[in-house]
Structures are given as C-alpha cells and as structure tokens.
Scaffold this active site. Structure first.
Site, short mmCIF file in Angstrom:
data_model
loop_
_atom_site.label_atom_id
_atom_site.label_comp_id
_atom_site.label_asym_id
_atom_site.label_seq_id
_atom_site.Cartn_x
_atom_site.Cartn_y
_atom_site.Cartn_z
CG LEU A 119 -2.02 -1.01 1.33
CD1 LEU A 119 -2.74 -0.90 2.66
CD2 LEU A 119 -3.00 -0.84 0.19
CG ASP A 120 1.02 3.96 -3.33
OD1 ASP A 120 1.88 3.07 -3.48
OD2 ASP A 120 0.40 4.49 -4.28
N PRO A 121 2.17 5.03 0.85
CG PRO A 121 4.26 6.06 1.09
CD PRO A 121 3.39 5.35 0.08
NE ARG A 131 -0.61 6.65 -7.13
CZ ARG A 131 -0.82 7.48 -6.11
NH1 ARG A 131 -1.24 8.71 -6.37
NH2 ARG A 131 -0.63 7.09 -4.88
#
Length: 325
Positions: free
Chosen positions: A74-76, A174
């Site tokens: 998971l992205d930050p 995204r």
C-alpha cells in the site's frame, strides 16, 4: 462477468475416510504460543504515512522476529487492510497475492462533470482491462491485463467521486483513475484510497499497531489472551484457495517434496481446475503445502491412482508427522 474468489462457494467431497491420530500435529489454534506466533499472521489497519515495509519492520521489531512479509503493498497515503505474515508463515504470502482486493476510492476530476458521464465511464472499466503500472510502482512498467470484477458508484458532487472497486491483485487504482479521466477528456486523479479487503480479510478483521503493542506487553506479564486474538493462524490466509485434505501418512512425504498421489487424498473441494493453486491440509486443519493441481475435481473423484497435484511451496516443517516410507 467473473465473480471475485470470496463470493465462490465450494462443496467438500469425500474420497476416503481415516481416523485422526492425536499423537501428531495439532489444530492451528491450539499451538503453543511460540509456535502460534511463528506460524501466525496479523491483519493491520494501516494508517496514512508509513509504507507497508515500515509497518512490517515495526511488527518484526515488536515481536522480535527474524522475518515478516506482507500481502500486497500500500502506498504511504493509502490506508486499510494490510495482512502481515510472521516468521515461517511468510511462505504463504503467495496465497494472499493471488487473491483479490477491494478498495474505496475518491477520484477527483479536473473539471465539473455530470454523474451520468462518470457512471457510464466507470462501467467501461469492468471486466478485463489493460494497465501499465504508474511511474511510482514496485513492479516493472510493462503493459499487462488485470480483471475488475465490479465498480460500485456511491456518490459525487461534480468533481469528487466516491466508488468501490473489487479487482484482481496487482490492479493500480491510481492508474484506473487516470485512465477514467483520459476517457472522460478532462483528466482525473486519485484523491484518497482505502483498501477494505485483501483476499479473505476485511475491515472486521483489523487491529492497530497499538493493539499489538498492548498484547505484547500483556504477554510479558504472562497473559497471551489478547495476542492470540490479534494473531491468527497462517492457514487463514489460504481460506479462499481450493483445498485438499490428506492422510497423516502422506504429510511427511509432501514436506520432503513429494507429489500428491490420489491414494493420499481423503477429502477435496469441488471446483478445482487443472493448474489451480491449491492448499493441501492435514485432517487437523494444518496447512502442509501450496500445490498446483494436475487433475480437476471430477478426475480426482473418478481416478484411483495418478498424481493429483505438484509442489509449489512446502509450508509445514519436516518432522511434525512420522515417515511412512
């Protein structure tokens, strides 16, 4: 339209019967606490800020382990369901990576757009789609196909659009938002994202790092009740995989890399197809190995001999069950 794996139900069929020998192995939830951690996993509610690797590293330090793994980066800024496998359970990460995901997303269009336009455009992206991972990704940027099971529109205000996505692992939300904006013509980007499901795990399974820290402190005082509640057997990661249950006499052979032959099978789930990733289990519910099916469910039932599955990854350490050859 395909169903996500968590919506598929499988019937268990009996091939043969055998009494359970209580002398070897034990049900996963009854393992001694050190083995329970060693063959365990936690489902963390990731907060915005840290990377998935940082969360895993904190858990590794907190539990004083040699290795941990996680089921999907998971992205930050992204929050939500992050399964983390502990010590020897890292071998089962593949089962999580092969299972689907669900997300709740806020997409922002760069101009005022009608709800009808957004709904129609989102509908175009259900089914098999082509995606090239974004520049900020953990994989090579090769064009590939991914499957989106459904997109459920929730609400919007002209620029901000809330929807839910059920998709194959490795789908970049995204990039989905960017592509939707390209089709609409005004451009769009992902504003917020939360993962609400990773394979069999949903938001109802979540614990925080604070919960885990408190459980570790209680364990030091001799109370492992909370830790056993937060940590779960790594077999749970394979809930969605088709399963085959085997004789006790076949377990050690598979732990040493043997193929699974028909005479070793006691029960199996319907719906197995050739080349499916399956989980082979003991009668007590312990995961023995991840294997690739060489026979379909129908053929397993019809045949009395032959190879039903081939080793992909051995999960159980050798020596838990006795040699029988």
């Amino acid at each position: 339209m395909k169903k996500p794996v968590w919506e598929i139900t499988r019937e268990i069929r009996v091939k043969a019967e055998e009494e359970i020998n209580p002398e070897y192995g034990c049900p996963p939830e009854e393992r001694p606490i050190n083995d329970y951690i060693r063959f365990g996993m936690v489902v963390i509610d990731k907060t915005p800020g840290p990377t998935s690797h940082e969360v895993a590293a904190w858990i590794k330090k907190l539990l004083e382990l040699d290795k941990v793994g996680h089921g999907g980066t998971l992205d930050p800024k992204v929050t939500g369901v992050l399964p983390v496998t502990l010590q020897d359970s890292t071998k089962i990460v593949q089962a999580l990576l092969d299972s689907g995901k669900e997300y709740v997303c806020v997409m922002r269009t760069h101009e005022e757009i009608s709800e009808e336009t957004v709904r129609k455009t989102l509908d175009l992206f259900t089914g098999e789609i082509y995606q090239r991972p974004p520049l900020r990704s953990s994989v090579s940027r090769r064009l590939r196909t991914r499957y989106i099971y459904r997109i459920d529109f929730i609400e919007g205000d002209g620029k901000n659009w809330l929807f839910k996505v059920a998709c194959q692992s490795g789908t970049y939300i995204r990039k989905l938002c960017f592509d939707v904006g390209e089709v609409i013509g005004c451009g769009a980007h992902m504003q917020e994202l939360r993962r609400t499901r990773s394979g069999p795990f949903t938001e109802s399974d979540l614990f925080t790092l604070y919960d885990l820290s408190e459980a570790v402190d209680l364990k030091k005082d001799g109370d492992d009740t909370l830790l056993r509640k937060i940590i779960r057997p790594y077999e749970d990661a394979a809930q969605l995989l088709p399963k085959i249950w085997i004789r006790d006499s076949a377990v050690e052979a598979i732990c040493n890399g043997a193929q699974l032959a028909i005479p070793g099978i006691l029960r199996y789930e319907a719906g197995i197809n050739v080349n499916d990733l399956i989980c082979v289990m003991t009668q007590k519910g312990e995961a023995v190995a991840l294997m690739r099916a060489d026979m379909s469910s129908g053929k397993i039932q019809a045949e009395d001999h032959g190879i039903a599955a081939t080793i992909e990854r051995v999960l159980m350490p050798s020596g838990v069950y006795p040699k029988s050859w």
